[in-house]
Design a protein around this motif. Structure first.
Motif, PDB file in Angstrom:
ATOM      1  N   ALA A 188       0.808  -1.245  -0.062  1.00  0.00           N
ATOM      2  CA  ALA A 188      -0.121  -0.013   0.093  1.00  0.00           C
ATOM      3  C   ALA A 188       1.011   1.237  -0.078  1.00  0.00           C
ATOM      4  O   ALA A 188       0.724   2.362  -0.802  1.00  0.00           O
ATOM      5  CB  ALA A 188      -0.837   0.130   1.243  1.00  0.00           C
ATOM      6  N   LEU A 189       1.937   1.131   0.795  1.00  0.00           N
ATOM      7  CA  LEU A 189       2.935   2.501   0.769  1.00  0.00           C
ATOM      8  C   LEU A 189       3.532   2.590  -0.723  1.00  0.00           C
ATOM      9  O   LEU A 189       3.557   3.856  -1.134  1.00  0.00           O
ATOM     10  CB  LEU A 189       3.824   2.164   1.812  1.00  0.00           C
ATOM     11  CG  LEU A 189       3.675   2.419   3.381  1.00  0.00           C
ATOM     12  CD1 LEU A 189       4.761   2.021   4.057  1.00  0.00           C
ATOM     13  CD2 LEU A 189       3.473   4.096   3.360  1.00  0.00           C
ATOM     14  N   ALA A 190       4.038   1.460  -1.205  1.00  0.00           N
ATOM     15  CA  ALA A 190       4.526   1.720  -2.580  1.00  0.00           C
ATOM     16  C   ALA A 190       3.596   2.331  -3.698  1.00  0.00           C
ATOM     17  O   ALA A 190       3.845   2.752  -4.276  1.00  0.00           O
ATOM     18  CB  ALA A 190       5.096   0.282  -3.076  1.00  0.00           C
ATOM     19  N   ALA A 191       2.517   1.890  -3.537  1.00  0.00           N
ATOM     20  CA  ALA A 191       1.472   2.367  -4.529  1.00  0.00           C
ATOM     21  C   ALA A 191       1.134   3.786  -3.988  1.00  0.00           C
ATOM     22  O   ALA A 191       0.558   4.434  -5.008  1.00  0.00           O
ATOM     23  CB  ALA A 191       0.057   1.313  -4.399  1.00  0.00           C
ATOM     24  N   SER A 192       1.258   4.498  -2.607  1.00  0.00           N
ATOM     25  CA  SER A 192       0.941   5.504  -2.456  1.00  0.00           C
ATOM     26  C   SER A 192       1.797   6.603  -3.055  1.00  0.00           C
ATOM     27  O   SER A 192       1.622   7.654  -3.327  1.00  0.00           O
ATOM     28  CB  SER A 192       0.791   5.931  -1.010  1.00  0.00           C
ATOM     29  OG  SER A 192       2.177   5.676  -0.362  1.00  0.00           O
ATOM     30  N   GLY A 193       3.096   6.089  -3.565  1.00  0.00           N
ATOM     31  CA  GLY A 193       4.139   7.133  -3.866  1.00  0.00           C
ATOM     32  C   GLY A 193       4.668   8.127  -2.925  1.00  0.00           C
ATOM     33  O   GLY A 193       5.317   9.141  -3.379  1.00  0.00           O
ATOM     34  N   LEU A 194       4.375   7.935  -1.553  1.00  0.00           N
ATOM     35  CA  LEU A 194       4.885   8.793  -0.496  1.00  0.00           C
ATOM     36  C   LEU A 194       6.288   8.596  -0.552  1.00  0.00           C
ATOM     37  O   LEU A 194       6.986   7.661  -0.579  1.00  0.00           O
ATOM     38  CB  LEU A 194       4.184   8.436   0.731  1.00  0.00           C
ATOM     39  CG  LEU A 194       2.552   8.749   0.645  1.00  0.00           C
ATOM     40  CD1 LEU A 194       2.059   8.295   2.184  1.00  0.00           C
ATOM     41  CD2 LEU A 194       2.288  10.246   0.576  1.00  0.00           C
ATOM     42  N   THR A 195       6.974   9.957  -0.207  1.00  0.00           N
ATOM     43  CA  THR A 195       8.415   9.786  -0.011  1.00  0.00           C
ATOM     44  C   THR A 195       8.703  10.560   1.439  1.00  0.00           C
ATOM     45  O   THR A 195       7.851  11.635   1.668  1.00  0.00           O
ATOM     46  CB  THR A 195       9.039  10.843  -1.326  1.00  0.00           C
ATOM     47  OG1 THR A 195       8.499  12.013  -1.298  1.00  0.00           O
ATOM     48  CG2 THR A 195       8.771   9.533  -2.517  1.00  0.00           C
ATOM     49  N   ASP A 196       9.764  10.250   1.836  1.00  0.00           N
ATOM     50  CA  ASP A 196      10.358  11.069   2.941  1.00  0.00           C
ATOM     51  C   ASP A 196      11.255  12.370   2.569  1.00  0.00           C
ATOM     52  O   ASP A 196      10.912  12.902   1.533  1.00  0.00           O
ATOM     53  CB  ASP A 196      11.294  10.227   3.764  1.00  0.00           C
ATOM     54  CG  ASP A 196      12.571   9.780   3.138  1.00  0.00           C
ATOM     55  OD1 ASP A 196      12.806  10.399   2.011  1.00  0.00           O
ATOM     56  OD2 ASP A 196      13.096   8.872   3.642  1.00  0.00           O
ATOM     57  N   ALA A 197      11.749  13.095   3.669  1.00  0.00           N
ATOM     58  CA  ALA A 197      12.667  14.593   3.230  1.00  0.00           C
ATOM     59  C   ALA A 197      13.436  14.436   2.226  1.00  0.00           C
ATOM     60  O   ALA A 197      13.590  15.465   1.702  1.00  0.00           O
ATOM     61  CB  ALA A 197      12.928  15.141   4.606  1.00  0.00           C
TER      62      ALA A 197
END
Length: 634
Positions: A423-432
């Motif tokens: 689910a995280l990989a599909a969200s495309g969220l990234t850190d700083a």
């Protein structure tokens, strides 16, 4: 498979033993491993094996179970027999006061990190009375660890880095020496010869620096993940809908045919081994074989994991231990109103706790219950393995379960983490730094505690919800709570305990219990129900439209829309008249009203979507009904 066993070893079915099945399994794991598991279950159910035989072959081939102190120590092959026997005796003495996980850790510290390391660097050592240079050399080595990193060109580099938990190891060794000295006074004939000066000072065991470092890292993780949690929730819901759409299209397709789902082209195989004759896999346009049923399972449990963890703050082991019996309801004796509760079994502590079930959490739990129900409408009981204590638990109607090759299993921690990572990989969220953002199940626990305290919940109420034995632990999870408020609250608790008479710490009186029940009776509002925790003050001075714990019911949507429209008219009037103070206050209320309307629309859309699996009533979903709730649970 039974015929294969008979053909290999001869005899009749009555002559087959568990050893015959295990030997056959060793040569058939790659081809027909699932068949041998079904054969074992069939033979056991037929009474072929002893009554105490493991329920499934998995109980034998997968889990090793607990071992004694001697086996734990012998993993390190200590050469000095005297010290080896001493560590075994010491662990045997401590065994009664430790759980198995702590016992294993202690054996690793004493036999592995301590004595095995001394024997490698000081051959022939046979005394705990260490020379100063030997002790200092060990402390220097234990303070660092070897780290290997891959380099360009396929090479690796090796270096040493500080070992974060070195103070914990030193504490275990120091306690070992001090315990031997104390026990030597009581039993000199047994422990006296081993009572020697401790080579580790108390100051060398301080974990304050480690705790500060962990606090800084935890705070940073929480601040980075709290704002993006809604995006992760939306992604998990979207992935579930898409996976369900592809699976429905596959179920409607015949063998050897092609179909399209969400713009993707698939081709079903020409044959299948499934008993229902329906395909479980398909080939995409690039020829890759995709198990759409497995993708839907992972997507569902990724969504369910995120929803349950963010609403409850459970530890991952508590999530896996949730059962159908955990969902209970409490009937208020005066009004008859049903209060749904979630009973959390103890994991790290020995104290159970109850969590009030919100409508959003109720939707998720009922969806999970609907999914895992058997053909008879009940949730099947499955065996679970405690990976920390290394024991099999009695069968329970666990919620985190699924069926594999005809057998029901508890979903493993690795599967839960895999579902969350996808689910995280599909969200495309990234850190700083622009790298993919990583979530751990425990991050949801920190986020929940931080969020509820930020929204006005007193820390000691958050402590009860989290199940912490010490309020300092709860405050350690909170990432942005003002330090002066923390110190003021601690001072208040210490002051109150010092001045209040001990009679106050007594059993709850009937009057106090009626006051507690009255809190739930006063939850009903014109717009729905108040979700404020018992004992918590109203932080919005009964301006309920602004309050985040207001639970709006669907029948009250027209009233909420009317309030929103009225607020818009009042803002327009205030702007015309120049009442800019009123404009600011009314705008806050308008934003809160619009947010609640948006949340209700999202819940209604989820219910009306084809992915929704149905919400049974709490009468159907609850594993048991509690007529009288214990006040200590609340």
């Amino acid at each position: 498979m039974v015929a294969q066993i008979l053909g290999t070893y001869g005899g009749k079915v009555e002559d087959i033993t568990i050893g015959d099945v295990l030997a056959t399994w060793q040569v058939s794991t790659r081809n027909g491993g699932h068949t041998i598991r079904r054969a074992y279950r069939w033979l056991r159910d037929a009474g072929q094996f002893p009554a105490d035989a493991p329920v499934t072959l998995r109980h034998i081939i997968v889990r090793s179970g607990q071992v004694g102190p001697a086996e734990l120590v012998d993993r390190y092959q200590l050469r000095c027999r005297g010290v080896r026997d001493l560590i075994v005796d010491y662990l045997t003495e401590r065994q009664l006061s430790l759980d198995y996980s702590s016992l294993r850790q202690l054996s690793t510290h004493l036999a592995g990190y301590f004595w095995a390391d001394l024997e490698r660097h000081n051959p022939g050592i046979d005394s705990l009375n260490l020379p100063k240079e030997v002790a200092e050399g060990w402390k220097e080595r234990i303070g660092t660890k070897i780290v290997r990193r891959g380099q360009a060109g396929g090479t690796t580099s090796q270096g040493r880095e500080p070992r974060a938990y070195a103070p914990v190891i030193k504490t275990s060794v120091r306690a070992f020496y001090l315990d031997l000295a104390q026990w030597a006074l009581d039993e000199p004939h047994r422990w006296g010869s081993w009572a020697v000066p401790c080579p580790i000072r108390e100051t060398e065991c301080s974990v304050k620096r480690l705790e500060r470092q962990q606090k800084v890292k935890s705070d940073q993780r929480t601040r980075e993940r709290l704002p993006v949690l809604p995006a992760l929730v939306r992604t998990a819901s979207r992935r579930l809908k898409e996976a369900r759409t592809r699976l429905d299209a596959l179920s409607n397709a015949s063998l050897g045919s092609s179909f399209t789902a969400l713009g993707e082209d698939f081709t079903t195989p020409k044959s299948t081994r499934r008993s229902d004759g329906r395909p479980a896999t398909a080939y995409d346009a690039e020829g890759r074989r995709r198990d759409l049923r497995a993708e839907e399972k992972i997507a569902f449990w990724g969504w369910a994991t995120i929803e349950i963890l963010r609403h409850t703050g459970l530890r991952i082991e508590e999530l896996r231990e949730l059962s159908h019996h955990s969902i209970i309801r409490y009937n208020l004796p005066t009004t008859g109103e049903v209060v749904p509760l979630l009973q959390i079994a103890p994991s790290k502590t020995d104290q159970e706790r109850l969590i009030l079930v919100s409508p959003e959490l109720a939707d998720v739990l009922s969806t999970v219950v609907s999914r895992v129900r058997g053909a008879d409408g009940s949730v099947p009981s499955v065996h679970s393995y405690d990976i920390h204590e290394k024991v099999w638990n009695a069968p329970m109607p666990l919620l985190c379960q699924w069926e594999i090759e005809g057998e029901r299993y508890q979903i493993s921690e690795n599967t839960i983490r895999k579902a969350l990572n996808e689910a995280l990989a599909a969200s495309g969220l990234t850190d700083a730094e622009g790298a993919p953002l990583k979530f751990q199940p425990h991050d949801f626990r920190r986020i929940l505690i931080t969020d509820v305290i930020l929204n006005g919940m007193p820390p000691h109420i958050a402590q009860v919800i989290a199940g912490h034995g010490n309020i300092n632990t709860t405050m350690g999870y909170n990432s942005v709570y003002p330090s002066d408020a923390i110190e003021a609250h601690r001072a208040f608790i210490a002051r109150r305990r010092s001045v209040r008479p001990p009679e106050e710490y007594r059993a709850v009186t009937p009057e106090e219990w009626r006051e507690f029940l009255g809190h739930f009776e006063r939850r009903k509002l014109s717009l729905g129900s108040c979700g404020r925790a018992y004992g918590a003050d109203c932080i919005h001075e009964h301006a309920c439209v602004r309050c985040p714990v207001l639970i709006v019911d669907f029948p009250e949507v027209p009233r909420l829309i009317e309030i929103r429209d009225n607020l818009r008219e009042r803002i327009a009037e205030a702007e015309r008249e120049g009442w800019f103070g009123d404009v600011e206050g009314l705008s806050v209320s308008l934003a809160a009203a619009e947010e609640k309307i948006a949340q209700l629309d999202a819940r209604r859309a989820q219910k009306d979507s084809p992915v929704f699996l149905g919400i049974p009533s709490f009468k159907e979903a609850a594993g048991r009904i509690s007529a009288v709730a214990s006040p200590t649970h609340t």
